[in-house]
Design an enzyme around this catalytic site. Sequence first.
Site, mmCIF file in Angstrom:
data_model
loop_
_atom_site.group_PDB
_atom_site.id
_atom_site.type_symbol
_atom_site.label_atom_id
_atom_site.label_comp_id
_atom_site.label_asym_id
_atom_site.label_seq_id
_atom_site.Cartn_x
_atom_site.Cartn_y
_atom_site.Cartn_z
ATOM 1 N N TYR A 103 -12.541 3.167 -7.705
ATOM 2 C CA TYR A 103 -13.425 2.994 -6.145
ATOM 3 C C TYR A 103 -14.862 3.241 -6.661
ATOM 4 O O TYR A 103 -15.700 2.502 -6.009
ATOM 5 C CB TYR A 103 -12.798 3.986 -5.037
ATOM 6 C CG TYR A 103 -11.278 3.572 -4.669
ATOM 7 C CD1 TYR A 103 -11.052 2.467 -3.750
ATOM 8 C CD2 TYR A 103 -10.290 4.374 -5.374
ATOM 9 C CE1 TYR A 103 -9.637 2.506 -3.352
ATOM 10 C CE2 TYR A 103 -8.959 4.244 -5.147
ATOM 11 C CZ TYR A 103 -8.424 3.259 -4.066
ATOM 12 O OH TYR A 103 -7.380 3.116 -3.817
ATOM 13 N N ASN A 135 -8.099 -4.862 3.635
ATOM 14 C CA ASN A 135 -7.946 -5.897 2.948
ATOM 15 C C ASN A 135 -7.128 -7.167 3.778
ATOM 16 O O ASN A 135 -6.013 -7.208 3.594
ATOM 17 C CB ASN A 135 -7.317 -5.583 1.648
ATOM 18 C CG ASN A 135 -6.388 -6.625 1.246
ATOM 19 O OD1 ASN A 135 -5.717 -7.327 1.675
ATOM 20 N ND2 ASN A 135 -6.583 -6.671 -0.335
ATOM 21 N N CYS A 171 -5.625 -5.393 -4.911
ATOM 22 C CA CYS A 171 -6.249 -3.958 -4.565
ATOM 23 C C CYS A 171 -5.399 -2.938 -5.240
ATOM 24 O O CYS A 171 -5.503 -1.664 -5.269
ATOM 25 C CB CYS A 171 -5.866 -3.916 -2.983
ATOM 26 S SG CYS A 171 -4.707 -4.884 -2.284
ATOM 27 N N HIS A 172 -4.101 -3.149 -5.832
ATOM 28 C CA HIS A 172 -3.296 -2.198 -6.429
ATOM 29 C C HIS A 172 -3.757 -1.730 -7.816
ATOM 30 O O HIS A 172 -3.391 -0.984 -8.335
ATOM 31 C CB HIS A 172 -1.999 -2.808 -6.450
ATOM 32 C CG HIS A 172 -1.838 -4.116 -7.100
ATOM 33 N ND1 HIS A 172 -1.821 -5.287 -6.449
ATOM 34 C CD2 HIS A 172 -1.530 -4.208 -8.501
ATOM 35 C CE1 HIS A 172 -1.734 -6.517 -7.476
ATOM 36 N NE2 HIS A 172 -1.597 -5.687 -8.567
#
Length: 106
Positions: free
Chosen positions: A24, A46, A54-55
């Site tokens: 991040y 999202n 995003c994982h």
Amino acid sequence: MVSTFSERCYDLLRKVPRGRVTTYGEIALALGSGGARAVGQAMNKNPYAPQVPCHRVVLGDGKIGGFASGVKRKIEMLRNEGVVVVDGKVVDFDNKFLGFRVPKTL
DNA sequence: CTAATGACATTTG
DNA sequence: ACAAATGCCATTA
């Protein structure tokens, strides 16, 4: 706004290849912000579901962090792409980590 | 605009 | 190493 902070996160994350992970903080810095939380917020909302990986985003320490559908689900997807996770941490994280910010050609 | 929230990061005990 | 506290930033009420 045609390009919100969140959209920028998705666009950047979209560049992350399979079997790779990012943090991040790196994304935040790449966008010109030091707020890693802001990035997480964008991921949580999202709207670009499976489109954006995003994982593949984890904590700066190699930990998984959290996930909207459940951390377990995140680990499963990562493992499916070749990223092994043990004790909530990514194996070979430093080796699989992908930095965005262009390195200074020194 | 102010206050509160959150899928983080860093420092201190 | 772990837990707590503080900082940082964008979004929403």
